[in-house]
Design a protein around this motif. Structure first.
Motif, PDB file in Angstrom:
ATOM      1  N   THR A  86      37.550  -8.522 -49.130  1.00 23.78           N
ATOM      2  CA  THR A  86      36.204  -8.788 -48.596  1.00 23.78           C
ATOM      3  C   THR A  86      35.846  -7.868 -47.430  1.00 23.78           C
ATOM      4  O   THR A  86      34.702  -7.841 -47.000  1.00 23.78           O
ATOM      5  N   LEU A  87      36.821  -7.132 -46.889  1.00 24.82           N
ATOM      6  CA  LEU A  87      36.550  -6.277 -45.720  1.00 24.82           C
ATOM      7  C   LEU A  87      36.713  -4.787 -46.017  1.00 24.82           C
ATOM      8  O   LEU A  87      36.227  -3.946 -45.264  1.00 24.82           O
ATOM      9  N   GLY A  88      37.400  -4.480 -47.085  1.00 26.32           N
ATOM     10  CA  GLY A  88      37.667  -3.085 -47.433  1.00 26.32           C
ATOM     11  C   GLY A  88      38.613  -3.072 -48.626  1.00 26.32           C
ATOM     12  O   GLY A  88      39.142  -4.107 -49.014  1.00 26.32           O
ATOM     13  N   ILE A  89      38.801  -1.876 -49.193  1.00 31.14           N
ATOM     14  CA  ILE A  89      39.672  -1.741 -50.371  1.00 31.14           C
ATOM     15  C   ILE A  89      40.962  -1.070 -49.930  1.00 31.14           C
ATOM     16  O   ILE A  89      40.960   0.109 -49.559  1.00 31.14           O
ATOM     17  N   VAL A  90      42.057  -1.779 -49.980  1.00 29.45           N
ATOM     18  CA  VAL A  90      43.358  -1.202 -49.640  1.00 29.45           C
ATOM     19  C   VAL A  90      43.812  -0.345 -50.815  1.00 29.45           C
ATOM     20  O   VAL A  90      44.024  -0.849 -51.911  1.00 29.45           O
ATOM     21  N   THR A  91      43.946   0.969 -50.569  1.00 28.03           N
ATOM     22  CA  THR A  91      44.306   1.875 -51.663  1.00 28.03           C
ATOM     23  C   THR A  91      45.759   2.349 -51.587  1.00 28.03           C
ATOM     24  O   THR A  91      46.301   2.842 -52.561  1.00 28.03           O
ATOM     25  N   LEU A 118      35.673   0.904 -35.888  1.00 29.20           N
ATOM     26  CA  LEU A 118      35.968  -0.451 -36.374  1.00 29.20           C
ATOM     27  C   LEU A 118      36.321  -1.371 -35.203  1.00 29.20           C
ATOM     28  O   LEU A 118      35.856  -2.504 -35.129  1.00 29.20           O
ATOM     29  N   LEU A 119      37.152  -0.865 -34.269  1.00 29.33           N
ATOM     30  CA  LEU A 119      37.519  -1.666 -33.097  1.00 29.33           C
ATOM     31  C   LEU A 119      36.266  -2.124 -32.373  1.00 29.33           C
ATOM     32  O   LEU A 119      36.122  -3.287 -32.000  1.00 29.33           O
ATOM     33  N   LYS A 120      35.354  -1.192 -32.195  1.00 28.06           N
ATOM     34  CA  LYS A 120      34.149  -1.515 -31.440  1.00 28.06           C
ATOM     35  C   LYS A 120      33.270  -2.524 -32.179  1.00 28.06           C
ATOM     36  O   LYS A 120      32.661  -3.396 -31.560  1.00 28.06           O
ATOM     37  N   SER A 121      33.197  -2.397 -33.519  1.00 23.92           N
ATOM     38  CA  SER A 121      32.394  -3.378 -34.265  1.00 23.92           C
ATOM     39  C   SER A 121      32.953  -4.774 -34.068  1.00 23.92           C
ATOM     40  O   SER A 121      32.204  -5.749 -33.953  1.00 23.92           O
ATOM     41  N   ILE A 122      34.283  -4.855 -34.055  1.00 22.80           N
ATOM     42  CA  ILE A 122      34.895  -6.180 -33.909  1.00 22.80           C
ATOM     43  C   ILE A 122      34.639  -6.720 -32.511  1.00 22.80           C
ATOM     44  O   ILE A 122      34.286  -7.890 -32.329  1.00 22.80           O
ATOM     45  N   LYS A 123      34.773  -5.860 -31.522  1.00 19.27           N
ATOM     46  CA  LYS A 123      34.483  -6.270 -30.143  1.00 19.27           C
ATOM     47  C   LYS A 123      33.039  -6.796 -30.038  1.00 19.27           C
ATOM     48  O   LYS A 123      32.793  -7.864 -29.479  1.00 19.27           O
ATOM     49  N   ARG A 124      32.097  -6.053 -30.624  1.00 20.87           N
ATOM     50  CA  ARG A 124      30.692  -6.469 -30.549  1.00 20.87           C
ATOM     51  C   ARG A 124      30.467  -7.801 -31.256  1.00 20.87           C
ATOM     52  O   ARG A 124      29.678  -8.621 -30.808  1.00 20.87           O
ATOM     53  N   ALA A 125      31.195  -8.012 -32.359  1.00 24.70           N
ATOM     54  CA  ALA A 125      31.011  -9.255 -33.108  1.00 24.70           C
ATOM     55  C   ALA A 125      31.521 -10.455 -32.306  1.00 24.70           C
ATOM     56  O   ALA A 125      30.936 -11.528 -32.328  1.00 24.70           O
ATOM     57  N   LEU A 126      32.613 -10.270 -31.567  1.00 25.43           N
ATOM     58  CA  LEU A 126      33.229 -11.406 -30.877  1.00 25.43           C
ATOM     59  C   LEU A 126      32.767 -11.554 -29.435  1.00 25.43           C
ATOM     60  O   LEU A 126      32.866 -12.638 -28.864  1.00 25.43           O
ATOM     61  N   ASP A 127      32.327 -10.475 -28.832  1.00 29.89           N
ATOM     62  CA  ASP A 127      31.918 -10.526 -27.426  1.00 29.89           C
ATOM     63  C   ASP A 127      30.657  -9.685 -27.259  1.00 29.89           C
ATOM     64  O   ASP A 127      30.682  -8.619 -26.624  1.00 29.89           O
ATOM     65  N   PRO A 128      29.545 -10.175 -27.830  1.00 23.90           N
ATOM     66  CA  PRO A 128      28.327  -9.340 -27.897  1.00 23.90           C
ATOM     67  C   PRO A 128      27.808  -8.910 -26.524  1.00 23.90           C
ATOM     68  O   PRO A 128      27.163  -7.883 -26.419  1.00 23.90           O
ATOM     69  N   GLY A 179      36.302 -21.441 -35.597  1.00 22.95           N
ATOM     70  CA  GLY A 179      37.125 -20.464 -36.298  1.00 22.95           C
ATOM     71  C   GLY A 179      36.437 -19.964 -37.564  1.00 22.95           C
ATOM     72  O   GLY A 179      36.458 -18.769 -37.879  1.00 22.95           O
ATOM     73  N   TYR A 180      35.788 -20.900 -38.262  1.00 28.78           N
ATOM     74  CA  TYR A 180      35.093 -20.566 -39.504  1.00 28.78           C
ATOM     75  C   TYR A 180      33.969 -19.559 -39.236  1.00 28.78           C
ATOM     76  O   TYR A 180      33.795 -18.590 -39.968  1.00 28.78           O
ATOM     77  N   SER A 181      33.225 -19.770 -38.149  1.00 32.84           N
ATOM     78  CA  SER A 181      32.149 -18.819 -37.801  1.00 32.84           C
ATOM     79  C   SER A 181      32.722 -17.458 -37.429  1.00 32.84           C
ATOM     80  O   SER A 181      32.113 -16.428 -37.693  1.00 32.84           O
ATOM     81  N   LEU A 182      33.881 -17.473 -36.777  1.00 32.68           N
ATOM     82  CA  LEU A 182      34.517 -16.204 -36.403  1.00 32.68           C
ATOM     83  C   LEU A 182      34.784 -15.350 -37.635  1.00 32.68           C
ATOM     84  O   LEU A 182      34.524 -14.145 -37.631  1.00 32.68           O
ATOM     85  N   LEU A 183      35.299 -15.973 -38.709  1.00 30.51           N
ATOM     86  CA  LEU A 183      35.548 -15.222 -39.945  1.00 30.51           C
ATOM     87  C   LEU A 183      34.277 -14.525 -40.391  1.00 30.51           C
ATOM     88  O   LEU A 183      34.269 -13.352 -40.754  1.00 30.51           O
ATOM     89  N   LYS A 184      33.186 -15.295 -40.367  1.00 31.36           N
ATOM     90  CA  LYS A 184      31.920 -14.740 -40.859  1.00 31.36           C
ATOM     91  C   LYS A 184      31.414 -13.607 -39.966  1.00 31.36           C
ATOM     92  O   LYS A 184      30.868 -12.619 -40.466  1.00 31.36           O
ATOM     93  N   SER A 185      31.606 -13.732 -38.646  1.00 31.36           N
ATOM     94  CA  SER A 185      31.169 -12.632 -37.764  1.00 31.36           C
ATOM     95  C   SER A 185      31.920 -11.363 -38.097  1.00 31.36           C
ATOM     96  O   SER A 185      31.354 -10.260 -38.063  1.00 31.36           O
ATOM     97  N   ILE A 186      33.213 -11.516 -38.387  1.00 29.78           N
ATOM     98  CA  ILE A 186      34.006 -10.324 -38.694  1.00 29.78           C
ATOM     99  C   ILE A 186      33.558  -9.713 -40.013  1.00 29.78           C
ATOM    100  O   ILE A 186      33.397  -8.496 -40.130  1.00 29.78           O
ATOM    101  N   LYS A 187      33.325 -10.560 -40.992  1.00 31.03           N
ATOM    102  CA  LYS A 187      32.826 -10.078 -42.286  1.00 31.03           C
ATOM    103  C   LYS A 187      31.508  -9.317 -42.085  1.00 31.03           C
ATOM    104  O   LYS A 187      31.336  -8.211 -42.605  1.00 31.03           O
ATOM    105  N   ARG A 188      30.593  -9.888 -41.308  1.00 37.81           N
ATOM    106  CA  ARG A 188      29.294  -9.233 -41.101  1.00 37.81           C
ATOM    107  C   ARG A 188      29.457  -7.888 -40.384  1.00 37.81           C
ATOM    108  O   ARG A 188      28.767  -6.929 -40.677  1.00 37.81           O
ATOM    109  N   ALA A 189      30.426  -7.838 -39.460  1.00 33.89           N
ATOM    110  CA  ALA A 189      30.643  -6.593 -38.718  1.00 33.89           C
ATOM    111  C   ALA A 189      31.174  -5.496 -39.637  1.00 33.89           C
ATOM    112  O   ALA A 189      30.807  -4.332 -39.505  1.00 33.89           O
ATOM    113  N   LEU A 190      32.042  -5.849 -40.588  1.00 35.05           N
ATOM    114  CA  LEU A 190      32.676  -4.826 -41.416  1.00 35.05           C
ATOM    115  C   LEU A 190      31.963  -4.571 -42.731  1.00 35.05           C
ATOM    116  O   LEU A 190      32.116  -3.504 -43.320  1.00 35.05           O
TER     117      LEU A 190
END
Lengths: 455, 455
Positions: B197-202, A433-443, B430-441
């Motif tokens: 939107t990123l995972g299910i907290v159980t 997960l850490l790596k996915s986030i790194k890739r998303a923000l600093d490709p 900032g708005y695009s950053l949210l989307k990059s993280i969503k796409r990564a996860l």
């Protein structure tokens, strides 16, 4: 590339040449060294952005640096990198006494943040050991801790917002002065502790608290370590939350006494330095109760500081621990394995046994209240065999910390020194997960590459 | 797909058929409704994982839900979705009195978390209005706030760790019992407030505090709003941090009094409900000082609760505000625009003027201490013209909150209701950053798609 950097920043803000670069080739971990391509000193976030754009065009890594007091190699240069040193971004921009906030550029010293708050009756609690020298930007990058963790938390708990320059040079403002903000993912929290690998934090907005009205300091001496641990358990069971609950083992005590001559008892197995703060009535009650609990649990002596001056002297003895240990041997490796409070006595015993087993000189001190230990290897990096044994011992200590439900780093960050151990803590899924986030923000992997993990 | 779900969970744990699905087609925002494909009730994280794998194979969206008390549409089903309702994961797993932590499954009620802590002399501070009904998982997903924000922060500040099921069904453990942990990016903080939107907290691991020894409640009545705001400024300037600092405007006062008959003054422009907690000496001093400051700043009366029973009655009056307003008109739209504390008086005036300009019935109450206001539209969704005016007014109120340095949502989350306003707050970067993280996860966009933003 260097010419372009000089064009943006001016010649005085760009260092090149071996003799100028050497001082920026290491941090306080001392074992990691790498000469960068250049060191630059931007004065504005626009300049930081421009530098990032140049770096990107030339595919040069960018390593952000404050005062270089880091203890995990987080700001050690990558080969061929531009070191972005933020110490000239050193303005406290605003102290807002009505909203209890402070805005500062990343290069402001932690002590200056504390002082600016203190001057108006407010309080910035995070107090990493290096706070007189470290920058607030570095604290945010590493999520620095300090002596106040148990009661007041760590740097993260005081970051309300920030200005951050992203890998592509875009400048982004995150957060605001509101204590409550549920608008989207907490990007702010993602950047705190990201060690310059996701973006460059150029400005921070910090939360402040009212200054506690009173404070009392106690020093309790224990002939046996287990008794000290039992006293701490008793204090917590009494639902008392000291603002400081520090611990020195016998090796540390002797080194500190050699260094400071404040009169620490040389025959003790453990010393606890305890501070309580808050309303005077509460402070008086808590201090008295702590004195009782320390005594009942086998302290050979409990000293209450008679006044602020004595309190400062006792606290200073603890604060010099790292310095006092650093002069004993040529190489000092300060670790920060951390366990739940209840596992401290067991962890300290394990560290001592591990040191003995590998014939190593380990002094341990740290933050007993929050389980954050500093096993410190007093060693010599020129002794290859000893260094190999240090690595073995480190590995065993981290494995034990994890087995006890702890972490490989309480407050120093992963940087280079803990990289090999991170996957073990996070598990494969968390690590990916850490790596996915790194890739998303600093490709393009240009921001502090090779720190925390290898992509 | 339904057959596969039944195979995994058993027939009783899978709801289908319009009459069974309707109760799960909306949350407390009421204006959003969507019938899902099915509602499932997993009892373990392994079952959650299995459901996610089925959903992924069928490309069905998954919407996680607790009690459905959300106020931004965060748990309203997507078309064709599986609603993953976690209310049968309702075990408090551990209360650790020595490390001050509590582990609970996501479906445990917030009140049950509070009670389990309280039973051993510990304190879980976050207290969203719906805490008797809401689940802790929902609180974490939306980063719920409550009345204690000023002194004690919000849900995020108490989340030490969690178990989370990722989009691909992998189960991941994040965090630990250590207050200090600097190992890698704070994934935990990324999931808090991510609205499913990123995972299910159980499962969650929460931090607890010692229970405050004493508490005092005051009720101050103001003929003029500005005077109430001035009193609050004076309290903060005196460096007093109440644990509760609530406010009701005249419209809310009248509705609450109609509903509860606790004897609120019907001619007041504002009421402040103030609570201080902590050491008895501190509480007594603070309460007395607050009484003085409230009076000096023009309160027509200041009432100190004579005992715990009266304190509870006063606090309950404030807690019923939403319910009391909800019975006035067919549709109640509760917003949570939030501004820095210093901008509150200005913001409240702006809300009142905006209501008048658009001929709308707006009652405002909220958390004065942390700037978190609840302008509440008393309206009727069948009146298209009025709903259009509500939308116009909301837009103006959010724009003003942002202009004053605030946020579009202090504690309800973005969900569906604030989606249109988020970009304005975060800016394009900032708005695009949210989307990059969503796409990564969540690369296939299956987890609560269309909430917070559209990809």
């Amino acid at each position: 590339m260097i010419d372009e950097l000089i064009q943006i920043l001016g010649r005085e803000q760009v260092l090149t040449g071996m003799e100028n670069l050497v001082p920026y080739s290491f941090d306080a971990t001392s074992v990691f060294r790498q000469i960068p391509a250049a060191v630059v000193f931007p004065r504005t976030s626009a300049e930081v952005s421009a530098v990032l754009k140049v770096a990107r065009r030339h595919r040069a890594p960018v390593v952000t640096r404050g005062s270089g007091t880091g203890l995990s190699g987080g700001s050690v240069p990558s080969p061929g990198s531009i070191v972005l040193c933020l110490i000239r971004m050193d303005k406290v921009i605003e102290v807002d006494t009505r909203n209890f906030t402070l805005r500062a550029q990343a290069g402001v010293l932690t002590q200056a943040v504390y002082d600016a708050a203190d001057a108006v009756g407010l309080f910035y609690p995070p107090d990493p050991g290096s706070m007189k020298v470290s920058t607030i930007g570095g604290n945010v990058a590493e999520n620095a801790g300090g002596l106040h963790g148990l009661k007041y938390g760590v740097t993260r708990d005081y970051v309300l917002g920030m200005e951050v320059v992203l890998a592509d040079g875009e400048i982004c403002l995150l957060g605001n002065k509101c204590v409550k903000d549920a608008a989207g993912y907490s990007l702010r929290d993602l950047f705190v502790g990201s060690e310059g690998t996701l973006g460059i934090v150029t400005e921070v907005l910090l939360k402040l608290l009212p200054k506690p009205a009173a404070r009392q300091t106690l020093l309790a001496t224990y002939p046996r370590m287990d008794a000290a641990a039992a006293a701490v358990s008793a204090i917590i069971a009494a639902k008392i939350v000291p603002c400081t609950l520090e611990f020195l083992d016998s090796r540390t005590i002797r080194c500190v006494e050699d260094y400071t001559h404040v009169g620490l008892p040389l025959d003790a197995e453990a010393i606890l330095l305890i501070e309580v703060d808050g309303h005077p009535a509460k402070v008086a009650e808590d201090a008295e109760r702590i004195r009782e609990l320390c005594t009942w649990n086998g302290a050979s002596s409990v000293r209450l500081a008679a006044d602020a001056k004595e309190a400062d002297r006792l606290a200073a003895a603890r604060r010099t621990a790292f310095k006092a240990l650093a002069v004993v041997k040529p190489t000092t490796i300060l670790e920060d394995a951390t366990v739940p409070r209840t596992e401290l006595a067991r962890m300290i015993r394990f560290i001592q046994e591990t040191g003995a087993r590998h014939r190593l000189d380990i002094a341990t001190f740290g933050h007993f209240g929050d389980g954050n230990l500093h096993p410190t290897f007093l060693t010599d990096e020129r002794n290859a065999d000893e260094m190999r044994r240090v690595e073995l011992a480190k590995r065993e200590i981290f494995a034990e910390a994890l087995a006890l439900g702890g972490t490989i780093t309480g407050e120093h960050g992963v940087g280079l020194s803990k990289k090999a151990f991170l996957r073990q803590q996070l598990g494969d899924t968390g690590y990916s997960l850490l790596k996915s986030i790194k890739r998303a923000l600093d490709p393009e992997n240009l921001l502090n590459p090779g720190k925390i993990f290898d992509l």
